[in-house]
Design a protein around this motif. Structure first.
Motif, PDB file in Angstrom:
ATOM      1  N   LYS A  13      52.648  36.300  51.904  1.00 39.88           N
ATOM      2  CA  LYS A  13      52.259  37.323  50.934  1.00 39.88           C
ATOM      3  C   LYS A  13      50.774  37.645  51.080  1.00 39.88           C
ATOM      4  O   LYS A  13      50.388  38.812  51.156  1.00 39.88           O
ATOM      5  CB  LYS A  13      52.563  36.827  49.512  1.00 39.88           C
ATOM      6  N   THR A  14      49.966  36.593  51.109  1.00 42.81           N
ATOM      7  CA  THR A  14      48.531  36.791  51.262  1.00 42.81           C
ATOM      8  C   THR A  14      48.225  37.452  52.605  1.00 42.81           C
ATOM      9  O   THR A  14      47.421  38.386  52.696  1.00 42.81           O
ATOM     10  CB  THR A  14      47.808  35.435  51.194  1.00 42.81           C
ATOM     11  N   GLU A  15      48.917  36.963  53.609  1.00 40.43           N
ATOM     12  CA  GLU A  15      48.731  37.469  54.962  1.00 40.43           C
ATOM     13  C   GLU A  15      49.024  38.968  55.046  1.00 40.43           C
ATOM     14  O   GLU A  15      48.359  39.697  55.780  1.00 40.43           O
ATOM     15  CB  GLU A  15      49.671  36.686  55.890  1.00 40.43           C
ATOM     16  N   ILE A  19      44.875  40.595  44.751  1.00 40.03           N
ATOM     17  CA  ILE A  19      44.788  39.772  43.542  1.00 40.03           C
ATOM     18  C   ILE A  19      45.795  38.655  43.730  1.00 40.03           C
ATOM     19  O   ILE A  19      46.989  38.839  43.539  1.00 40.03           O
ATOM     20  CB  ILE A  19      45.074  40.614  42.294  1.00 40.03           C
ATOM     21  N   ASP A  20      45.300  37.522  44.173  1.00 40.11           N
ATOM     22  CA  ASP A  20      46.185  36.485  44.693  1.00 40.11           C
ATOM     23  C   ASP A  20      46.624  35.521  43.599  1.00 40.11           C
ATOM     24  O   ASP A  20      45.807  35.049  42.817  1.00 40.11           O
ATOM     25  CB  ASP A  20      45.446  35.719  45.809  1.00 40.11           C
ATOM     26  N   GLU A  21      47.903  35.272  43.557  1.00 39.94           N
ATOM     27  CA  GLU A  21      48.494  34.295  42.638  1.00 39.94           C
ATOM     28  C   GLU A  21      48.187  34.594  41.185  1.00 39.94           C
ATOM     29  O   GLU A  21      47.721  33.761  40.425  1.00 39.94           O
ATOM     30  CB  GLU A  21      48.060  32.885  43.057  1.00 39.94           C
ATOM     31  N   ILE A  22      48.513  35.815  40.821  1.00 42.51           N
ATOM     32  CA  ILE A  22      48.277  36.280  39.453  1.00 42.51           C
ATOM     33  C   ILE A  22      49.001  35.416  38.432  1.00 42.51           C
ATOM     34  O   ILE A  22      48.572  35.297  37.289  1.00 42.51           O
ATOM     35  CB  ILE A  22      48.701  37.769  39.325  1.00 42.51           C
TER      36      ILE A  22
HETATM   37 MG    MG Z   1      48.907  33.154  49.268  1.00 47.64          MG
END
Ligand code: MG
Ligand code: ATP
Lengths: 308, 461
Positions: free
Chosen positions: A47-49, A145-148
């Motif tokens: 997801k981050t990638e 917006i990572d890991e909301i």
């Molecule tokens: Mg991630």
């Protein structure tokens, strides 16, 4: 802007990201509709990638806001650089005294000081955090917006306001509006339910574990030095493990780590000993390792000749 | 196409998927953006804009093919028959039994069945207006309808042979007959597809007539103790949604009340080491998240209410600065840890199992006694104490003295009671005696009341 979905797939591939057709379609939609993507799914499925690759593919800067419990506006949006303000008042003390020298009463002195106030609440003393940086950026950006789901619901409510009009009002400075609307990726590991309001605003993308073919492509691309046959076996095993009822299923990140570990020990094939020695790279719980051993080794004795 | 999408959205809604107007508009824009030619991408576009919860994916997957099924090639007339051969075909069909005639007009001549025809077949297959059901019912009805029309493989084979025989008698050439055979087979495929879609859509339309939402609303207003197990399950699934709404409301309220004030004394004190120059500010933050201690009666009569209370409070945890929970029947046990370590579903079950109902006597007095002795630290001047129970003490000592002491210590004392006020104080109920020591008492017989009480709790922190 991308003119077709195939173009998205290609551009992401150039960033070493293997996008399913679904992912490419949603990115295409996000670009054209100017809507945030909310990507949910298990940990380590990329997801981050995706946000990184999207930024890379479009030449946008990536601005990342990592969420955590207790994250608040001063860490996400902006802070006044209080120490710097103090320093300036100290250094400018004489000047300030001059400003107030004419005053005949306390009230007049305060008024005179108030006139100079905006010197101290100007952009010079503003410390922008990721959200404000994304809004103020001269160039287009991808805002991750990572890991909301790790932030509090309270923060989520605040974020909603920002995502709806991409402007913030700083009382001392007025309203700052984005010149380029940032492309936004929100990720969540689904540790808690997000509010309906936030979901309504976003395009929803459930990122699942990749298919065998995709995962093999990822491994081959990220760890080109691994013997192809071993890469195939790795992915086969990982995919099989995901079907088991484990405490924690191995993620793509772990498959990649495993592949790297196998290169490091110079594995030419994945025999029982190698498997045994390296299983802990992909499985983090003792009990999972035991179960996997039983399932894989049990099955492998018969298969082994076939594999070698 | 837009109209079809709107019908599809209505179907999703009636299957329980929440879709706002804004999302419907997004869906229409999204399909304009990706186009309708690639069916998978078209589907992705709809899914990304309409389905925001993994739990709703099955409903989406079920409805999608019914509205945007593979059309299959439409019914086709045989290509390349000479006018004479067409005559022969017409005459051959007329020689067949009535039922086969209808079928072959469709299959061999490519006549599209009318809606009325379909409805007639469906009725004969046992379809009725008040049928409600999902996939299984759809498959079953489709099967029956195909049989009714003569479209099962065996029936079709037989019918085709009969037609071929007639065609031969009419003197049609071998190539002509082969052409007809292939047309029949191709059309049979399309017709099967059409039947499945027809059944699916009819079922969905009927489901539309009894929207699930309505049903959830009904259940929300039914006493929790009167629910069947499957109804309770339906509500359990609804709790997370409900709570998500409560949470964002609570969070928004909190935002409004935020923005700390300057704590002048604190700032000066803290900055003494900077020679009085206030390098670091101290802000007074009103402590906005409530600190909650719950005492929950889990005796048999209270179980449904207790379960939903625990479930909802668990889901509200991030709106609470500190939460401790205690369960009691005859004596009291702390169950906070169970909630910290388990998922809500399991946690609730564990708590309810720890204190199996039955031979106990509800005794709040005794429970309060243990509570005050062993868990005195669970209530201080910042704590909101919530007691969930019916106040029926089996004529044991209610220990009003302890209630009074708790009231003096706590910030607020709230009582959630499933019984209506007119029952308080009747029989073994000590409720009226407890009321003076409560800041508020809420009746919580239904999920709706429970949700309102919890919402209220977060309004007045
Ligand atoms: Mg991630
Ligand atoms: N589709 C993909 N193409 C290429 N690499 C991928 C892909 N998916 C995952 N990876 C690899 O997996 C790693 C982990 O992905 P990433 O950190 O983005 O996962 P995540 O979903 O954000 O996980 P978490 O929830 O733990 O933050 C990446 O660094 C990359 O090496």
């Amino acid at each position: 802007m991308f003119s077709s979905i195939a173009e998205v797939t290609q551009a992401l591939l150039k960033q070493q990201y293997i996008a399913s057709d679904e992912i490419a379609t949603v990115v295409f939609l996000a670009e054209h509709m100017g809507k945030p993507i909310l990507a949910e799914g298990p940990a380590g499925v990329g997801k981050t990638e995706l946000a990184k690759a999207w930024a890379g593919a479009t030449g946008r800067e990536l601005i990342r806001l990592q969420c955590y419990e207790g994250l608040d506006e001063s860490k996400a949006l902006y802070e006044w650089e209080y120490a710097k303000q103090m320093l300036y008042t100290q250094l400018l003390r004489d000047k300030l005294n001059q400003v107030m020298a004419e005053a005949r009463s306390l009230a007049e002195a305060a008024d005179a000081l108030a006139k100079e106030e905006n010197v101290f609440f100007s952009r010079r003393f503003l410390l922008p955090r990721p959200l404000l940086r994304a809004i103020m950026s001269e160039r287009p950006v991808v805002l991750l917006i990572d890991e909301i789901d790790r932030a509090d619901a309270e923060f989520e409510a605040f974020l909603l306001e920002i995502l709806s009009d991409f402007q913030v009002s700083v009382p001392e400075l007025g309203t700052i509006k984005a010149t380029h609307q940032p492309m936004v990726v929100l990720t969540s590991n689904n540790t808690r339910e997000l509010s309906e309001a936030l979901k309504r605003r976003a395009l929803y993308l459930f990122v699942d574990y990749p298919s065998f073919e995709s995962e093999l492509k990822i491994v081959r691309m990220r760890v080109p030095n691994l013997v192809p046959e071993v890469a195939r076996q790795c992915v086969e095993i990982v995919q099989k493990l995901r079907e088991m009822d484990l405490k924690k299923s191995p993620s793509v990140a772990e498959t990649v780590d495993w592949a790297k570990a196998l290169v490091a020990i110079n594995a030419k094939h994945l025999d029982e000993k190698t498997l045994n020695d390296t299983l802990t790279v992909i499985l983090k719980h003792e009990s999972d390792v035991l179960r996997a051993r039983r399932a894989l080794m049990g099955g492998r004795r018969g298969m082994e000749t076939g594999i070698r | 196409m837009d109209e079809r999408v709107i019908e599809f959205i209505a179907a999703l809604r009636s299957a329980g998927v929440r879709i706002s107007i804004a999302e419907s508009a997004d869906a229409l824009r999204a399909i304009q953006t990706v186009g309708v030619i690639d069916r998978e991408r078209f589907k992705t576009a709809l899914k990304a804009t309409l389905v925001k919860e993994p739990a709703d994916v099955p409903a989406f997957e079920r409805c999608f093919p019914m509205y945007f099924g593979h059309e299959g090639p439409p019914m086709q007339a045989p290509q390349g028959l000479s006018p004479e051969q067409q005559q022969q075909l017409q005459r051959a069909i007329e020689q067949l039994r009535q039922q086969l005639q209808d079928l072959m007009r469709m299959l061999a001549q490519g006549q599209q069945p009318t809606r009325e025809q379909m409805q007639r077949y469906a009725q004969r297959a046992g379809f009725s207006r008040n049928m409600r059901g999902g996939r299984q019912l759809q498959e079953w009805l489709t099967e029956r309808m195909l049989r009714e029309m003569g479209l099962t493989p065996e029936q079709l084979k037989e019918a085709l042979e009969a037609l071929m025989k007639q065609l031969k008698q009419q003197g049609m050439s071998a190539e002509g007959r082969e052409e007809v055979r292939q047309t029949v087979q191709g059309n049979a495929e399309s017709l099967r597809e059409q039947v499945a879609r027809f059944v699916g859509q009819s079922l969905i339309q009927q489901a539309n007539e009894s929207p699930r939402r309505q049903r959830i609303d009904d259940l929300m207003n039914r006493p929790l103790s009167s629910l069947s197990e499957s109804e309770a399950d339906e509500l359990r699934n609804h709790v997370r949604r409900l709570v998500a709404r409560l949470r964002s409301r609570a969070a928004l309220r909190m935002r409004r009340g935020k923005h700390g004030h300057l704590d002048a004394k604190g700032t000066i004190r803290h900055n003494l080491r900077n020679m009085g120059v206030p390098m670091e500010l101290k802000l007074k933050r009103r402590r906005l998240k409530p600190k909650i201690t719950m005492i929950v009666d889990v005796s048999t009569s209270m179980r449904p209410v207790a379960e939903f209370m625990l479930r909802m409070m668990y889901e509200m945890q991030d709106q609470v600065s500190k939460a401790r929970s205690f369960a009691f029947i005859s004596d009291i046990h702390e169950v906070s840890m169970v909630f910290a370590e388990n998922r809500p579903q399991e946690a609730v079950e564990i708590v309810l199992q720890t204190l199996p109902p039955g031979h106990y006597n509800t005794d709040l007095g005794n429970s309060l006694n243990t509570f005050c002795q062993s868990f005195a630290d669970a209530v201080d001047h910042r704590t909101t104490l919530i007691i969930v129970g019916d106040g029926r003490n089996n004529f044991n000592d209610p220990r009003l003295d302890l209630m009074q002491a708790l009231k003096a210590r706590a910030r607020r004392v709230l009582w959630f009671n499933p019984e209506p006020p007119y029952q308080w104080g009747t029989g073994d109920s000590d409720m009226l005696a407890y009321v003076p020591f409560c800041d508020a008492v809420h009746q919580v017989a239904t999920l709706k009341q429970l949700a309102d009480a919890i919402d209220h709790l977060f309004q007045h922190r």
